[in-house]
Design a protein around this motif. Structure first.
Motif, mmCIF file in Angstrom:
data_model
loop_
_atom_site.group_PDB
_atom_site.id
_atom_site.type_symbol
_atom_site.label_atom_id
_atom_site.label_comp_id
_atom_site.label_asym_id
_atom_site.label_seq_id
_atom_site.Cartn_x
_atom_site.Cartn_y
_atom_site.Cartn_z
ATOM 1 N N UNK A 100 0.962 -1.260 0.173
ATOM 2 C CA UNK A 100 -0.062 0.356 0.080
ATOM 3 C C UNK A 100 0.813 0.821 -0.156
ATOM 4 N N UNK A 101 1.581 1.092 0.675
ATOM 5 C CA UNK A 101 2.819 2.452 0.699
ATOM 6 C C UNK A 101 3.308 3.010 -0.187
ATOM 7 N N UNK A 102 3.716 1.857 -0.766
ATOM 8 C CA UNK A 102 4.351 2.055 -2.395
ATOM 9 C C UNK A 102 3.598 2.237 -3.614
ATOM 10 N N UNK A 103 2.751 1.917 -3.748
ATOM 11 C CA UNK A 103 1.664 1.740 -4.558
ATOM 12 C C UNK A 103 2.498 0.982 -5.622
ATOM 13 N N UNK A 104 3.326 -0.045 -5.553
ATOM 14 C CA UNK A 104 3.984 -0.707 -6.638
ATOM 15 C C UNK A 104 3.724 -1.654 -6.763
ATOM 16 N N UNK A 227 -3.850 6.016 -12.257
ATOM 17 C CA UNK A 227 -4.689 6.450 -10.659
ATOM 18 C C UNK A 227 -4.518 5.247 -10.632
ATOM 19 N N UNK A 228 -2.679 4.579 -10.464
ATOM 20 C CA UNK A 228 -2.511 3.474 -9.936
ATOM 21 C C UNK A 228 -3.478 1.969 -9.941
ATOM 22 N N UNK A 229 -3.726 2.145 -10.977
ATOM 23 C CA UNK A 229 -4.423 0.494 -10.942
ATOM 24 C C UNK A 229 -5.825 0.767 -10.800
ATOM 25 N N UNK A 230 -6.520 2.274 -10.323
ATOM 26 C CA UNK A 230 -8.101 1.645 -9.524
ATOM 27 C C UNK A 230 -9.243 1.555 -10.461
ATOM 28 N N UNK A 231 -8.618 1.572 -11.777
ATOM 29 C CA UNK A 231 -9.970 1.320 -12.496
ATOM 30 C C UNK A 231 -10.003 -0.232 -13.492
ATOM 31 N N UNK A 274 4.706 1.735 -13.615
ATOM 32 C CA UNK A 274 5.114 1.270 -12.909
ATOM 33 C C UNK A 274 4.744 0.356 -10.998
ATOM 34 N N UNK A 275 3.931 0.011 -11.575
ATOM 35 C CA UNK A 275 2.867 -1.118 -10.561
ATOM 36 C C UNK A 275 3.094 -2.865 -11.250
ATOM 37 N N UNK A 276 3.009 -3.082 -13.084
ATOM 38 C CA UNK A 276 2.828 -4.088 -13.418
ATOM 39 C C UNK A 276 4.335 -4.988 -13.344
ATOM 40 N N UNK A 277 5.047 -3.589 -14.241
ATOM 41 C CA UNK A 277 6.609 -4.482 -14.076
ATOM 42 C C UNK A 277 7.610 -3.825 -13.294
ATOM 43 N N UNK A 297 10.814 3.197 -14.149
ATOM 44 C CA UNK A 297 12.050 3.223 -13.687
ATOM 45 C C UNK A 297 12.240 4.039 -12.354
ATOM 46 N N UNK A 298 12.687 3.490 -11.523
ATOM 47 C CA UNK A 298 12.884 3.583 -10.220
ATOM 48 C C UNK A 298 14.464 2.896 -9.474
ATOM 49 N N UNK A 299 15.024 3.797 -9.698
ATOM 50 C CA UNK A 299 16.652 2.839 -8.997
ATOM 51 C C UNK A 299 16.216 2.364 -7.106
ATOM 52 N N UNK A 300 15.070 2.813 -6.909
ATOM 53 C CA UNK A 300 15.114 2.249 -6.072
ATOM 54 C C UNK A 300 14.425 0.426 -5.826
ATOM 55 N N UNK A 301 13.412 0.944 -7.182
ATOM 56 C CA UNK A 301 12.749 -0.396 -6.945
ATOM 57 C C UNK A 301 13.835 -1.701 -8.051
ATOM 58 N N UNK A 302 14.343 -1.038 -8.702
ATOM 59 C CA UNK A 302 15.066 -2.070 -9.239
ATOM 60 C C UNK A 302 16.719 -2.496 -8.464
ATOM 61 N N UNK A 303 17.088 -1.656 -7.521
ATOM 62 C CA UNK A 303 17.805 -2.348 -6.529
ATOM 63 C C UNK A 303 19.703 -1.374 -7.235
ATOM 64 N N UNK A 304 18.949 0.092 -8.220
ATOM 65 C CA UNK A 304 20.396 0.579 -7.697
ATOM 66 C C UNK A 304 20.158 1.480 -9.339
ATOM 67 N N UNK A 305 22.258 1.962 -9.278
ATOM 68 C CA UNK A 305 21.885 2.112 -10.806
ATOM 69 C C UNK A 305 22.174 1.743 -11.228
ATOM 70 N N UNK A 306 23.490 0.821 -11.639
ATOM 71 C CA UNK A 306 23.547 -0.393 -13.172
ATOM 72 C C UNK A 306 22.309 -1.004 -13.038
#
Ligand SMILES: O=C([O-])C(=O)C[C@H](O)[C@@H](O)C(=O)[O-]
Ligand SMILES: [Mg+2]
Length: 429
Positions: A100-104, A227-231, A274-277, A297-306
């Motif tokens: 819920x917090x990350x909407x991910x 809408x973060x997948x609300x529909x 940024x939710x299903x992949x 992309x989001x380096x926090x999700x994917x494990x960093x910059x590399x």
């Protein structure tokens, strides 16, 4: 290996930072949100900084990694993943429920661990860059642009948190006129020329009206609605049809690869996610089924910059576009986002950033957007400096909190205003 590059100490500082009452489909942001500041100190006396999520479930994973890291070189970024797998164990929170917090999407042990590793990876890169006198982008192969474009991240919002917290002068934005006024201020103060509205808050027709109002106020500018997948699939297709002439892309209209694939098959409006992949194993099915045309992309999700660069290469290979997602974050992460974005060829969309909503930071000099862009720093490392007084103050706030703010919970913040509020089930409309 030069002993100066060995990690001597790792410091973890959880903090609470002020956050305005921004609305999303889960509820509303709490007055303060947790982040974790990671400091990696080398035997050579250089300190590198990183930043990631700070909820308890992330701290549980970060602590054993921080204990295990001394003695490893800051250059061994691949080894960081193996070490994390070895020492972090399973998080108590990785129960496959929706995060819920990350909407991910659904939270898993892997996602939580990679988010923690990202903060350590960035801290190691910062320390390595400072040691070698090189900017982080040079450690990633070199920048291909001198500035990175960001989009205005518009939110429906209240004027103030019902339970108090820090105040600001933005006022409420709860209808098309409020959204346009917010966008105009973003454009005036930061020069943004592309706009994303966080949706899933009101009936779809109200959000369509807000995007139409933006299109009138900013003719021809790139517009996005998320809408973060609300529909449902049907509602997603309806919104896509209504806004097809003005949308750059529609972001996560429906939840999950199945529904996204159905929506994609019924519209020419590109779909972003940024939710299903959000992890590598989710890519093959989503790409094979044409469920998404742009990955945020989001380096926090994917494990960093590399790993963000690895994602970018896969997207390029499959003709899928790349943009960048953002949760609430501080200037350390914005610096990291800008360095990696600067190195990625074919970044065809302005990146998201919550940063303009953040009135507090732990760096000495705030980032300044110019024409909606951030200049890519050529200073060693990330090019930011920790403000230790601010860090201590925000840590003190975390220490003094009774536990209510230490884990982001947008639904519980919503209950302060609407006692019967429950996280809506999906699809909401
Ligand atoms: O889908 C997105 O872009 C996000 O999840 C961004 C943020 O989490 C945003 O929705 C929020 O913080 O309310
Ligand atoms: Mg999104």
């Amino acid at each position: 290996m030069d002993t100066a590059m060995m990690i001597d100490t790792v410091r973890l500082t959880p903090i609470l930072m002020a956050d305005p009452p921004l609305l999303n489909t889960q509820g509303v942001h709490q007055p303060y949100t947790p982040r974790l500041i990671v400091e990696v100190v080398t035997k050579g006396g250089v300190t590198g900084v990183g930043e990631t999520y700070g909820d308890g479930k992330y701290l549980d994973i970060a602590r054993p990694l921080a204990e295990a890291l001394p003695g490893h070189p800051v250059t061994d970024l691949n080894g960081l993943f193996a070490l994390a797998e070895q020492v972090c164990g399973d998080s108590r929170a990785a129960d496959e429920s929706v995060d819920a917090g990350g909407l991910r999407g659904v939270q898993t042990t892997d996602k939580l661990r990679l988010s923690v590793v990202s903060g350590f990876e960035v801290a190691c890169l910062d320390a390595l860059g400072k040691t070698l006198g090189l900017p982080v982008h040079a450690l990633l192969g070199g920048k291909v642009r001198d500035s990175v474009e960001y989009s205005a991240y518009l939110f429906y919002r209240w004027a103030a948190h019902p339970e108090g917290g820090e105040s600001d002068d933005w006022g409420a934005a709860l209808d098309p006129a409020g959204v346009v006024a917010q966008a105009r201020r973003f454009a005036r103060e930061h020069g943004f020329t592309s706009f994303k509205l966080k949706g899933g808050v009101f009936e779809p027709d109200e959000e369509i009206a807000a995007v139409r109002a933006l299109a009138e106020a900013f003719p021809g500018r790139p517009l996005r609605l998320d809408p973060n997948g609300a529909w449902s699939v049907k509602t997603s297709l309806y919104v896509a049809e209504e806004l097809k002439d003005v949308l750059e892309y529609l972001e996560d209209p429906a939840s999950g690869t199945d529904r996204m694939a159905e929506v994609a098959a019924g519209t020419d409006v590109p779909l972003a996610t940024n939710m299903c992949v959000t992890t590598f194993p989710e890519i093959p099915e989503a790409f094979a089924r044409g469920a998404v045309q742009i990955v945020l992309s989001d380096h926090h999700y994917w494990g960093g910059l590399h790993r963000t660069r690895e994602l970018a290469a896969i997207c390029r290979t499959f003709g899928v576009g790349l943009s960048m997602h953002s949760n609430t974050h501080l200037g350390i992460s914005l610096a990291a986002m800008t360095h990696v974005a600067a190195t990625v060829p074919g970044l065809g969309h302005a990146c998201d950033s919550h940063y303009p909503w953040q009135t507090e930071d732990v760096i000495t000099t705030r980032h300044v957007f110019d024409g909606g862009r951030l200049a890519v720093s050529d200073a060693p490392g990330l090019g930011v400096e920790l403000d230790r007084e601010r860090l201590a103050a925000l840590h003190r706030r975390w220490l003094e909190d009774d536990g209510t703010m230490r884990d982001r919970d947008d639904a519980s913040a919503m209950r302060v205003a609407e006692p019967g509020w429950r996280t809506p089930s999906v699809p909401r409309w």
